[in-house]
Design a protein around this motif. Structure first.
Motif, PDB file in Angstrom:
ATOM      1  N   ASN B  31      18.837  53.485  16.699  1.00 11.06           N
ATOM      2  CA  ASN B  31      19.621  54.609  17.203  1.00 11.06           C
ATOM      3  C   ASN B  31      20.239  54.380  18.569  1.00 11.06           C
ATOM      4  O   ASN B  31      20.796  55.296  19.169  1.00 11.06           O
ATOM      5  N   TYR B  32      20.152  53.160  19.072  1.00  9.45           N
ATOM      6  CA  TYR B  32      20.764  52.853  20.362  1.00  9.45           C
ATOM      7  C   TYR B  32      21.405  51.480  20.274  1.00  9.45           C
ATOM      8  O   TYR B  32      20.755  50.515  19.854  1.00  9.45           O
ATOM      9  N   TYR B  36      26.660  43.855  25.714  1.00 11.65           N
ATOM     10  CA  TYR B  36      26.534  43.142  26.979  1.00 11.65           C
ATOM     11  C   TYR B  36      27.576  42.031  27.043  1.00 11.65           C
ATOM     12  O   TYR B  36      27.907  41.397  26.038  1.00 11.65           O
ATOM     13  N   LEU B  46      25.590  45.004  31.003  1.00  2.89           N
ATOM     14  CA  LEU B  46      25.969  46.084  30.095  1.00  2.89           C
ATOM     15  C   LEU B  46      27.403  46.517  30.366  1.00  2.89           C
ATOM     16  O   LEU B  46      27.787  46.748  31.517  1.00  2.89           O
ATOM     17  N   PHE B  89      27.484  40.147  23.595  1.00  3.05           N
ATOM     18  CA  PHE B  89      26.317  40.348  22.736  1.00  3.05           C
ATOM     19  C   PHE B  89      26.203  41.818  22.350  1.00  3.05           C
ATOM     20  O   PHE B  89      26.300  42.701  23.203  1.00  3.05           O
ATOM     21  N   SER B  93      18.296  48.975  18.972  1.00  3.64           N
ATOM     22  CA  SER B  93      16.876  49.285  19.101  1.00  3.64           C
ATOM     23  C   SER B  93      16.607  50.641  18.471  1.00  3.64           C
ATOM     24  O   SER B  93      17.522  51.405  18.171  1.00  3.64           O
ATOM     25  N   GLY B  95      13.445  53.936  17.652  1.00  3.30           N
ATOM     26  CA  GLY B  95      12.165  54.589  17.837  1.00  3.30           C
ATOM     27  C   GLY B  95      11.635  54.532  19.243  1.00  3.30           C
ATOM     28  O   GLY B  95      12.343  54.697  20.216  1.00  3.30           O
ATOM     29  N   GLY B  98       9.642  50.932  23.311  1.00  3.82           N
ATOM     30  CA  GLY B  98       9.883  50.554  24.688  1.00  3.82           C
ATOM     31  C   GLY B  98      11.269  50.024  24.911  1.00  3.82           C
ATOM     32  O   GLY B  98      12.237  50.522  24.345  1.00  3.82           O
ATOM     33  N   GLY B  99      11.406  49.004  25.728  1.00  2.00           N
ATOM     34  CA  GLY B  99      12.720  48.479  26.044  1.00  2.00           C
ATOM     35  C   GLY B  99      13.141  47.365  25.119  1.00  2.00           C
ATOM     36  O   GLY B  99      14.032  46.614  25.454  1.00  2.00           O
ATOM     37  N   LYS B 100      12.546  47.247  23.957  1.00  2.00           N
ATOM     38  CA  LYS B 100      12.833  46.109  23.103  1.00  2.00           C
ATOM     39  C   LYS B 100      14.178  46.260  22.420  1.00  2.00           C
ATOM     40  O   LYS B 100      14.406  47.188  21.652  1.00  2.00           O
ATOM     41  N   LEU B 101      15.058  45.333  22.720  1.00  2.00           N
ATOM     42  CA  LEU B 101      16.356  45.269  22.084  1.00  2.00           C
ATOM     43  C   LEU B 101      16.403  44.046  21.179  1.00  2.00           C
ATOM     44  O   LEU B 101      15.902  42.989  21.544  1.00  2.00           O
ATOM     45  N   PHE B 103      18.970  41.455  19.736  1.00  2.00           N
ATOM     46  CA  PHE B 103      20.320  41.018  20.056  1.00  2.00           C
ATOM     47  C   PHE B 103      20.965  40.271  18.899  1.00  2.00           C
ATOM     48  O   PHE B 103      20.278  39.612  18.102  1.00  2.00           O
ATOM     49  N   GLY B 104      22.283  40.363  18.838  1.00  2.00           N
ATOM     50  CA  GLY B 104      23.057  39.512  17.945  1.00  2.00           C
ATOM     51  C   GLY B 104      23.202  38.131  18.558  1.00  2.00           C
ATOM     52  O   GLY B 104      22.753  37.867  19.677  1.00  2.00           O
ATOM     53  N   GLN B 105      23.863  37.237  17.803  1.00  2.00           N
ATOM     54  CA  GLN B 105      23.945  35.841  18.202  1.00  2.00           C
ATOM     55  C   GLN B 105      24.991  35.592  19.285  1.00  2.00           C
ATOM     56  O   GLN B 105      25.031  34.499  19.873  1.00  2.00           O
TER      57      GLN B 105
END
Lengths: 114, 113
Positions: B31-32, B36, B46, B89, B93, B95, B98-101, B103-105
């Motif tokens: 949902n987020y 970057y 960002l 990039f 993320s 639920g 935490g801050g876990k994103l 990333f794409g390649q």
């Protein structure tokens, strides 16, 4: 200038060496992160610290050892690394350890393992 | 686990043209979605983000669109300039992780004068 500094910017080490990477944030943030960036691959999250406590370790080999002595400083201690560990290591910080908070990245340390 | 695919891996445009970079994600609970920009010798920064309660967001020459049904989101840069040249990039993320994103390649954008 993002407010996150990393030293050294470049590091070359042999597989038997011990070295440390340093990250410092001047933003008053409460969470800090280590990422590994390899060519043509997504950024890989390695460790997350919130208020100096490690809250996440994404199956990183024990030859990488993080340390967060206070909310402004983060270290990554390296020992007996492998050539495949060569990469750009990025430090980031957020004000809060939540997913929607903007991550502020440092410029990275380019590590080469011979 | 969550997976983010990003295309194309390289993109070359003429100055003044538009550039579009696309990402798809696998977990419908995401949902987020931030984007970057990484310039040579610097860390990612960002440039724009979008949450799942909106379908589009714009900031000057940059816009992001989100299609939750199809699980993809795109970055649009109009009137490109040489200083837009960088690696971009996308990330996703969900639920309360935490801050876990995830990333794409990355997409290496080159804007030719």
């Amino acid at each position: 200038e993002t407010g996150v500094t990393q030293t050294p910017r470049h590091l070359v080490m042999g597989m038997t060496n011990k070295k440390s990477l340093k990250c410092e944030q001047h933003l008053g943030h409460n969470a800090m992160y280590w990422y590994k960036q390899s060519a043509k691959k997504p950024l890989e999250l390695m460790f997350v610290y919130s208020l100096e406590e490690r809250v996440e370790n994404n199956s990183v080999p024990s030859r990488f050892s993080p340390e967060c002595p206070n909310s402004s400083h983060l270290f990554l201690h390296l020992h007996t690394l492998q050539p495949e560990d060569s990469a750009l290591y990025l430090c980031a910080s957020t004000k809060y350890p939540v997913r929607w908070d903007t991550q502020y990245f440092g410029p990275g340390t380019r590590l080469t393992v011979l | 686990g969550e997976n983010v695919e990003q295309h194309p891996s390289t993109l070359s445009v003429q100055e003044g043209d538009s550039a579009v970079i696309k990402c798809t994600y696998s977990d419908s609970a995401s949902n987020y979605f931030p984007w970057y920009k990484q310039e040579l010798g610097k860390g990612p920064q960002l440039i724009i983000d979008i949450r799942s309660n909106v379908g589009e967001k714009k900031d000057q020459r940059i816009a992001v669109t989100l299609n939750k049904t199809a699980k993809h989101f795109s970055l649009h840069i109009t009137e490109t300039q040489p200083e837009d040249s960088a690696v971009y990039f996308c990330a996703a993320s969900k639920g309360n992780q935490g801050g876990k994103l995830i990333f794409g390649q990355g997409t290496e954008l080159s804007v030719k004068p």
